[in-house]
Design an enzyme around this catalytic site. Structure first.
Site, PDB file in Angstrom:
ATOM      1  N   HIS A  14       0.859  -1.184   0.000  1.00  0.00           N
ATOM      2  CA  HIS A  14       0.000   0.000   0.000  1.00  0.00           C
ATOM      3  C   HIS A  14       0.896   1.234   0.000  1.00  0.00           C
ATOM      4  O   HIS A  14       2.124   1.119  -0.058  1.00  0.00           O
ATOM      5  CB  HIS A  14      -1.000  -0.022   1.158  1.00  0.00           C
ATOM      6  CG  HIS A  14      -0.363  -0.165   2.522  1.00  0.00           C
ATOM      7  ND1 HIS A  14       0.478   0.781   3.041  1.00  0.00           N
ATOM      8  CD2 HIS A  14      -0.436  -1.148   3.452  1.00  0.00           C
ATOM      9  CE1 HIS A  14       0.880   0.401   4.238  1.00  0.00           C
ATOM     10  NE2 HIS A  14       0.353  -0.782   4.509  1.00  0.00           N
ATOM     11  N   HIS A  51       4.079   1.562   2.214  1.00  0.00           N
ATOM     12  CA  HIS A  51       5.313   0.962   1.694  1.00  0.00           C
ATOM     13  C   HIS A  51       5.865   1.868   0.583  1.00  0.00           C
ATOM     14  O   HIS A  51       7.073   2.064   0.460  1.00  0.00           O
ATOM     15  CB  HIS A  51       5.045  -0.431   1.100  1.00  0.00           C
ATOM     16  CG  HIS A  51       4.381  -1.375   2.055  1.00  0.00           C
ATOM     17  ND1 HIS A  51       3.076  -1.769   1.909  1.00  0.00           N
ATOM     18  CD2 HIS A  51       4.842  -1.985   3.173  1.00  0.00           C
ATOM     19  CE1 HIS A  51       2.764  -2.591   2.894  1.00  0.00           C
ATOM     20  NE2 HIS A  51       3.809  -2.740   3.675  1.00  0.00           N
TER      21      HIS A  51
HETATM   22  O1  ME8 Z   1       8.560  -4.976   8.824  1.00  0.00           O
HETATM   23  N1  ME8 Z   1       3.567   4.512   7.192  1.00  0.00           N
HETATM   24  O2  ME8 Z   1       7.981  -5.529   6.656  1.00  0.00           O
HETATM   25  P1  ME8 Z   1       6.628  -4.698   6.466  1.00  0.00           P
HETATM   26  C1  ME8 Z   1       4.861   4.593   6.851  1.00  0.00           C
HETATM   27  N2  ME8 Z   1       9.707  -7.462   6.653  1.00  0.00           N
HETATM   28  N3  ME8 Z   1       5.589   3.546   6.438  1.00  0.00           N
HETATM   29  C2  ME8 Z   1       4.976   2.362   6.335  1.00  0.00           C
HETATM   30  C3  ME8 Z   1       3.605   2.206   6.664  1.00  0.00           C
HETATM   31  C4  ME8 Z   1       2.896   3.356   7.111  1.00  0.00           C
HETATM   32  N4  ME8 Z   1       1.611   3.326   7.449  1.00  0.00           N
HETATM   33  N5  ME8 Z   1       3.286   0.917   6.461  1.00  0.00           N
HETATM   34  C5  ME8 Z   1       4.408   0.283   6.023  1.00  0.00           C
HETATM   35  C6  ME8 Z   1       8.717  -5.609   7.793  1.00  0.00           C
HETATM   36  N6  ME8 Z   1       5.428   1.161   5.942  1.00  0.00           N
HETATM   37  C7  ME8 Z   1       9.912  -6.525   7.666  1.00  0.00           C
HETATM   38  C8  ME8 Z   1      11.137  -5.683   7.396  1.00  0.00           C
HETATM   39  S1  ME8 Z   1      13.735  -5.382   6.871  1.00  0.00           S
HETATM   40  C9  ME8 Z   1      15.099  -6.260   7.106  1.00  0.00           C
HETATM   41  C10 ME8 Z   1      12.416  -6.453   7.277  1.00  0.00           C
HETATM   42  C11 ME8 Z   1       6.799   0.838   5.472  1.00  0.00           C
HETATM   43  O3  ME8 Z   1       6.031  -5.190   5.201  1.00  0.00           O
HETATM   44  C12 ME8 Z   1       7.867   1.315   6.457  1.00  0.00           C
HETATM   45  O4  ME8 Z   1       9.080   1.424   5.767  1.00  0.00           O
HETATM   46  O5  ME8 Z   1       5.817  -4.728   7.692  1.00  0.00           O
HETATM   47  C13 ME8 Z   1       7.909   0.166   7.447  1.00  0.00           C
HETATM   48  O6  ME8 Z   1       9.085   0.155   8.240  1.00  0.00           O
HETATM   49  C14 ME8 Z   1       7.839  -1.003   6.509  1.00  0.00           C
HETATM   50  O7  ME8 Z   1       6.939  -0.570   5.460  1.00  0.00           O
HETATM   51  C15 ME8 Z   1       7.336  -2.275   7.170  1.00  0.00           C
HETATM   52  O8  ME8 Z   1       7.137  -3.230   6.171  1.00  0.00           O
END
Ligand code: ME8
Length: 643
Positions: free
Chosen positions: A19, A22
């Site tokens: 979304h 990301h």
């Molecule tokens: O945590 N606002 O993956 P994930 C801002 N696989 N950024 C956001 C967001 C939001 N509402 N939602 C998602 C993981 N993000 C692990 C990471 S790394 C070695 C492993 C972004 O799919 C933001 O960058 O839950 C957040 O840290 C990341 O997506 C989390 O992605």
């Protein structure tokens, strides 16, 4: 000379589609990579997907798919989303890549042999005790237990012990603290740095690096009965992707000799700022140079979530606003680092005032006037132009001012400094009024003013290129400029716009939007989910009747290349022929299945599996991992309904 620049996003979980949250991190990383390249640095931009662990395995199971096939399908959504947002990464890492697995096994071997600074084994076997949920197949954290039950499955959490390997964290914590304090490991913004120092003061327990009960993961090289804990598998993507396992030269270039910058939101701060540096130190590698932790975005004031139905699909936003405006509106809504709210009500107004009015109109006016007064060619520069000196001195300082903001992750400041110049250029045109000069017949003066304005637009196209690459290329084309001077050096150089260039203007770069006609970004709220399964698992007849089960005859079958579990089947459904992909290759040879009458769910949403479209799903019974096709026991024509 500045070092090479290496920027990463987190690798995202593939349990769901991407979304705009990301998208936010990915666009920011793309912006930094592009800007640093403008400044003459070599830059490497990494993104990817996190595909192992219970979360993903459960999501695959819920769809009745094997995890690998499921991941292959979801990954395409990420690749497509980044394409639609103009996110131009250098490498896309998947934790299921053979290359990544090899690097993880190498790292685990190194860690298993490593000693802590006080001479103990960095990895040691131990016992993990906790409350376990079989539904989730994981140990639950405090927050996941309500009245002794798993908050998701509502079943009692069981007290379980599991044999695991642990990473000895404590000896590394004082070293991390020192590195954070002396800014060898820069954590930004300051609020997050203080949070990390707070965690370090509190102390943290050792963390387990493996799981015995999980199967979807990378096996430990020194104990194949265990798989690597998902974070221990995920964090090293930052080194596996740049050759840790297989390309020492590349690894040296992008790790040891580069400025390494990790971007993410605050949800995963602890893993990146504490576990990751400790693991790197144990492996004898340097820590990242900078970790920038941005805020968590809400949408129209609410937490973004599937159940809230307010996740913004990147494709939807780019369809409505276009790629470049989407990037601009998202990155410019609130300062990078702060928590923020994506207020779609503000997007149209912002688009119209900043993009359509300030910038779009400036480009249109200058190009149209050059067409009208200068025969469609960039005029010659002149010395005595009213207001030119002030504009030149502003433009002279701007590239370095903006780059300074970028180097310090101040994206909104970088944009607003550039916007100050756009607005000043509009004022300069108003004051110099070339249309009046033209009426007076002073065409030399007209040319002087328009050259200055076009030169300022050229500088703007460079400084805004990292945020709006497509549109800035479009503007440059209008003024006869190609990518060869798309550099910060060129932005620093006055008179870099060759006079005599043809100006070709067709339509406005950012056409105005009509607020009444712009559809909502958030998909219409879903119908409230009606309870379809009662407490003992009964469904209503109406609900069952929605399924179209049909008899189908298998016309042909072949193995899917590179996927040992999949068969591609052509089936006859009576009124039509279709293709489906089924995970039965290990149970039925293609020649055996051809001619069989099977039962398929005919109204299942189409899916793309390993790049092959599958329209429907066959039914099979399962026992101890063995699959047996559901067939009909009398001859009945293909297409007959099953009820
Ligand atoms: O945590 N606002 O993956 P994930 C801002 N696989 N950024 C956001 C967001 C939001 N509402 N939602 C998602 C993981 N993000 C692990 C990471 S790394 C070695 C492993 C972004 O799919 C933001 O960058 O839950 C957040 O840290 C990341 O997506 C989390 O992605």
């Amino acid at each position: 000379m500045l070092k090479n620049f290496y920027v990463s996003t987190p690798i995202y979980y593939v349990n769901d589609k991407p979304h705009i949250g990301h998208g936010y991190t990915s666009i920011a990383a793309d912006f930094f990579a592009r800007f640093n390249r403008l400044a003459g640095r070599e830059a490497f931009f990494l993104t990817g997907t996190d595909e192992h662990g219970t979360k993903v395995a459960n999501a695959a199971e819920a769809k009745g798919m094997d995890p690998r096939t499921f991941c292959d399908g979801v990954v395409t959504h990420f690749v497509e989303a980044w394409k639609s947002l103009g996110v131009d990464y250098n490498y896309f890492v998947r934790t299921t890549d053979a290359r990544h697995e090899k690097a993880i096994q190498k790292l685990l071997t190194v860690l298993n042999e490593a000693k802590t600074p006080d001479g103990r084994d960095a990895i040691y076997p131990g016992v993990y005790e906790g409350l376990y949920c079989t539904g989730c197949e994981k140990f639950l954290t405090e927050g996941e237990i309500v009245d002794g039950n798993c908050s998701i499955h509502k079943t009692p959490a069981q007290h379980l012990t599991e044999r695991n390997y642990f990473f000895r964290l404590e000896p590394y914590l004082p070293i991390i603290k020192e590195k954070v304090e002396n800014n060898e490991l820069v954590i930004l913004p300051d609020e997050r740095r203080r949070e990390v120092l707070g965690l370090l003061r509190m102390g943290l327990p050792d963390f387990s690096i493996s799981r015995e009960s999980v199967t979807w993961g990378i096996k430990l090289p020194f104990d194949p009965s265990q798989v690597a804990y998902v974070w221990v598998d995920a964090l090293p993507n930052y080194i596996s992707a740049i050759g840790y396992g297989d390309d020492p030269e590349m690894f040296e270039k992008w790790w040891a000799n580069a400025e390494v910058v990790h971007l993410m939101a605050k949800d995963i701060l602890k893993f990146h700022c504490l576990y990751w540096p400790a693991m790197l130190m144990a492996a004898g590698l340097k820590c990242p140079d900078k970790i920038f932790i941005h805020g968590y975005a809400t949408v129209n004031g609410e937490k973004m979530g599937k159940s809230a139905g307010n996740q913004i699909d990147p494709h939807r936003m780019t369809e409505i606003y276009g790629v470049d405006a989407t990037r601009y509106l998202l990155l410019n809504q609130y300062p990078f680092g702060a928590d923020g709210d994506i207020k779609e009500t503000e997007f149209v107004a912002r688009y119209n005032s900043d993009l359509a009015n300030d910038l779009g109109n400036l480009v249109s006016r200058v190009a149209k006037m050059i067409n009208q007064y200068c025969h469609g060619r960039i005029p010659e520069p002149r010395a005595n132009v009213v207001g030119k000196k002030e504009m030149m001195s502003m433009a002279e300082d701007l590239p370095d001012e903006v780059f300074d903001h970028v180097r310090n992750f101040r994206i909104t400041d970088a944009i607003s400094s550039t916007w100050n110049m756009i607005r000043a250029t509009n004022r300069f045109l108003e004051n110099a009024a070339p249309w009046k000069l033209a009426k007076e017949g002073d065409m030399e003066a007209v040319g002087g003013v328009l050259y200055t304005a076009a030169e300022l637009v050229r500088v703007v196209t460079i400084l805004l290129y990292p945020i709006m690459p497509e549109k800035m290329r479009e503007v440059r084309k209008i003024f006869g400029l190609d990518d060869s001077t798309l550099t910060l050096d060129s932005a620093r150089t006055w008179f870099d716009l060759p006079h005599g260039n043809m100006v070709t203007f067709k339509t406005s770069v950012f056409p105005r939007l009509d607020a009444d006609k712009v559809p909502s970004l958030v998909a219409p709220p879903r119908e409230p989910e009606t309870e379809t399964v009662d407490e003992i698992g009964l469904v209503t007849y109406d609900h069952f009747a929605k399924m179209r089960l049909r008899v189908a005859e298998v016309i042909s079958a072949e193995k899917v290349k590179g996927a040992d579990k999949l068969l591609r089947l052509q089936i006859d459904l009576g009124s039509e022929k279709r293709q489906i992909v089924a995970g039965i290759a290990q149970h039925y040879a293609p020649e055996i299945i051809v001619g069989k009458k099977i039962v398929v769910v005919a109204n299942l949403e189409p899916a793309t599996i390993r790049g092959i479209e599958s329209r429907g799903m066959l039914l099979a019974a399962q026992k101890d991992g063995q699959l047996t096709l559901v067939t009909v026991d009398k001859d009945i024509p293909a297409g007959a309904s099953v009820s």
